[in-house]
Design an enzyme around this catalytic site. Sequence first.
Site, PDB file in Angstrom:
ATOM      1  N   ASP A 182      -6.523  -4.672  -4.591  1.00  0.00           N
ATOM      2  CA  ASP A 182      -6.906  -3.045  -4.222  1.00  0.00           C
ATOM      3  C   ASP A 182      -5.266  -2.209  -4.433  1.00  0.00           C
ATOM      4  O   ASP A 182      -5.006  -1.424  -4.212  1.00  0.00           O
ATOM      5  CB  ASP A 182      -6.679  -3.417  -2.163  1.00  0.00           C
ATOM      6  CG  ASP A 182      -7.800  -4.177  -1.519  1.00  0.00           C
ATOM      7  OD1 ASP A 182      -8.110  -5.081  -1.578  1.00  0.00           O
ATOM      8  OD2 ASP A 182      -7.746  -3.340  -0.073  1.00  0.00           O
TER       9      ASP A 182
ATOM     10  N   ASP B  28       0.440  -1.143  -0.432  1.00  0.00           N
ATOM     11  CA  ASP B  28       0.009  -0.177   0.390  1.00  0.00           C
ATOM     12  C   ASP B  28       0.601   0.835  -0.197  1.00  0.00           C
ATOM     13  O   ASP B  28       0.494   2.385   0.593  1.00  0.00           O
ATOM     14  CB  ASP B  28      -1.149   0.450   1.074  1.00  0.00           C
ATOM     15  CG  ASP B  28      -2.087  -0.955   1.180  1.00  0.00           C
ATOM     16  OD1 ASP B  28      -2.455  -1.425   0.213  1.00  0.00           O
ATOM     17  OD2 ASP B  28      -2.677  -1.911   1.514  1.00  0.00           O
TER      18      ASP B  28
HETATM   19  N1  GLY Z   1      -6.840  -1.568   1.238  1.00  0.00           N
HETATM   20  C1  GLY Z   1      -7.465  -2.186   2.039  1.00  0.00           C
HETATM   21  C2  GLY Z   1      -8.889  -1.867   2.010  1.00  0.00           C
HETATM   22  O1  GLY Z   1     -10.141  -1.566   1.323  1.00  0.00           O
HETATM   23  O2  GLY Z   1      -9.669  -2.335   3.397  1.00  0.00           O
END
Ligand code: GLY
Length: 376
Positions: free
Chosen positions: A148, A87
């Site tokens: 994600d 992330d």
């Molecule tokens: N990227 C983690 C979520 O959307 O919870």
Amino acid sequence: MWREAIEDAIGKIRRNLEQHPGTFPHITNEKRYAWSANEDWIEGFHTGLTWLSYEYSQDTFFLDEAKQQIADFKQRLGAKICLEHHDIGFLYGLSALAGWIVEKDESARNLALQAADHLLGRWREQGGFLQAWGPENDEKNGGRIIIDCLLNLPLLYWASEVTGLPKYAEVAYKQAELSRRYLVRGDDSSYHTFYFNKETGDPLGGGTHQGYTDGSTWTRGQAWGIYGFALSYRYTKDPAFLQTAKRLLSYFLDHLPEDHVAYWDFNVPIKANTSRDSSASAITACGMLELMDLLQVGDADRSWIQQGLNQTMNSLVNQYATIGEEAEGLLKHGSYHVRGNSGLDDYMIWGDYYYLEALMRMERGIPGYWYERKTK
Ligand code: GLY
């Protein structure tokens, strides 16, 4: 209507910054954020909100705050605090890259490039994927990708544009293509996560982490796919990514309840207390705005996308936003991890971010921080 919503949001962001200096909002079930250090995957959204507030108001209070937060992100990268995950785009795109986009600040650009290098380090050459979570030898997560990740790829595409080195964009393209092939299902729904053999790259199967069941469609995952594939199309011009973004969007809009805002999973049984995930709808609104910008005038898909956008934003602003209320968050009724009993029916900082990004785009034509504004 959008202006009133934006000004209310910016007032709240200012108050949060004044009341919680030097900290970042985190997930609770308390209808208030937990304010603490920069050591999760979500802190970039707070900085992104600060940048959007600066761009709207031109008030240097927000500029100074955003710069201080970038300094915090720099320290974090140097000390490698909680960065063993993918992330990095959420964290450094909305802080350092935004600082470069808005202010043309060379040190922010360099920090964004260092972050891109860190993300590139998660590419597993043998398996041919970007590992989502944990160290390389992680038993459970060593062969895992998640949908994600598509929102982390813009940092890599951008790094190739700015350096002229193809290695970042090559990895981003391969990851987007892998995601298209394995995370998107034949009926246009999606898996949250997919597992591969670490050594051979052989596909093992789909599953979920935050969805209702392994085979269900987690609404926020579908939303990450919509916006993420649209962004991959912007950078690569591969029509398969555009088509995939549209397919995922069509599924999303076709499965919404009457008020046009998603529950937390498309397959969860709907009862009186089933949680919504307003953040999934805010992300999807940004995906629709991105698609509208990418599609030619006269494209046959524009009308249903515009209708979906109007319905989503009208519902978010009129029924989900905290306009006029005493609140830390901007959007009510988000969900983080319902199965894990964390972040239920509450403010989600990324929901706040995408809600304001969508409003800013509609009101001012400012598209957030996923690409440099000259790129089209
Ligand atoms: N990227 C983690 C979520 O959307 O919870």
